[in-house]
Design an enzyme around this catalytic site. Structure first.
Site, PDB file in Angstrom:
ATOM      1  N   HIS A 131       0.833  -1.198   0.000  1.00 52.04           N
ATOM      2  CA  HIS A 131       0.000   0.000   0.000  1.00 52.04           C
ATOM      3  C   HIS A 131       0.873   1.255   0.000  1.00 52.04           C
ATOM      4  O   HIS A 131       2.098   1.178   0.138  1.00 52.04           O
ATOM      5  CB  HIS A 131      -0.928   0.024   1.219  1.00 52.04           C
ATOM      6  CG  HIS A 131      -2.128  -0.861   1.062  1.00 52.04           C
ATOM      7  ND1 HIS A 131      -2.110  -2.205   1.364  1.00 52.04           N
ATOM      8  CD2 HIS A 131      -3.391  -0.591   0.626  1.00 52.04           C
ATOM      9  CE1 HIS A 131      -3.298  -2.730   1.118  1.00 52.04           C
ATOM     10  NE2 HIS A 131      -4.094  -1.770   0.683  1.00 52.04           N
ATOM     11  N   LYS A 135      -0.604   4.914   4.549  1.00 45.52           N
ATOM     12  CA  LYS A 135      -1.517   3.979   5.217  1.00 45.52           C
ATOM     13  C   LYS A 135      -1.005   3.679   6.618  1.00 45.52           C
ATOM     14  O   LYS A 135       0.144   3.284   6.801  1.00 45.52           O
ATOM     15  CB  LYS A 135      -1.663   2.688   4.415  1.00 45.52           C
ATOM     16  CG  LYS A 135      -2.700   1.737   5.007  1.00 45.52           C
ATOM     17  CD  LYS A 135      -3.037   0.594   4.064  1.00 45.52           C
ATOM     18  CE  LYS A 135      -4.042  -0.366   4.675  1.00 45.52           C
ATOM     19  NZ  LYS A 135      -5.327   0.270   5.005  1.00 45.52           N
TER      20      LYS A 135
END
Length: 232
Positions: A131, A135
């Site tokens: 990600h 995040k």
């Protein structure tokens, strides 16, 4: 449909854009530091906030009698508290670790594959997720959902971030610049490797799934999942 956006980061802005293109209106939006509009004017709320803010945001919507869709991850230690509140208030709630239609189809494929591999002990499952660097939670909620599906069919007892023990389902979490979300499930043996992969190309898939869930939930009462929304 009048929508309240609880959390107005990148996902919130993407939902706003796509919802307005579909003829919906945004009547309330908030961040950690500010708010705009009135929550009570909303037909439905969509929460993409932060692990720290999610429980308060979801509770506020349920207490106001507003159906709510939440895609925030990292707060599930309080999930029972929220579902109890929803039942007590005769509310409407959908939580999903991922609202992408493709990911939810991937979940079904993953669970089917896990069942197939259950009889073949020479294969060891592992999960990798990638990600964007912003995040906050690791592993991702999507990776945890994938892991829980595999564990239901496996001799492995629990998932573990960077796990090394034989009884642990290993999840590797990587954070890289401008990655929308990639999840890879691998089954490794001495003779081969079989992999399943989902790679998101934009946030629009997550946003469109959340809007679809909100449209579906608007006139309903109860606690639902994306399986209900998609008829899976």
């Amino acid at each position: 449909m009048k929508i309240a956006l609880l959390g107005y980061g990148k996902m919130g802005r993407t939902i706003e854009k796509l919802a307005e293109e579909k003829g919906h209106s945004i009547v309330f939006k908030n961040t950690k530091d500010s708010s705009d509009g009135k929550l009570e004017n909303a037909d439905i709320a969509i929460d993409f906030s932060s692990p720290e803010a999610a429980v308060a945001n979801i509770s506020k919507a349920i207490n106001a009698g507003i159906p709510i869709v939440s895609g925030t991850t990292g707060w599930l230690d309080s999930f029972d508290e929220i579902t109890d509140l929803c039942k007590e208030r005769n509310g409407s709630f959908i939580y999903a670790s991922n609202f992408s239609i493709g990911v939810n189809l991937f979940f079904n494929i993953n669970e089917y594959a896990a069942g197939l591999f259950a009889s073949w002990k020479e294969y060891t499952a592992s999960i990798e997720e990638i990600h964007h660097v912003e995040k906050k939670d690791a592993p991702s909620g999507t990776a945890i959902t994938i892991a829980e599906q595999i564990l239901r069919h496996s001799n492995q007892k629990e998932w573990k971030l960077d796990g090394k023990d034989e009884g642990e389902l290993k999840i590797t979490a990587k954070r890289e610049k401008d990655v929308k979300g990639t999840h890879i499930v691998s089954y490794d043996s001495k003779i081969d490797t079989i992999s399943l992969k989902h790679e998101a190309h934009s946030r629009e898939g997550f946003a469109m799934g959340a809007i679809l869930a909100a449209e579906w939930l608007k006139e309903k009462k109860g606690i639902f999942t994306m399986k209900d929304v998609l008829g899976l």
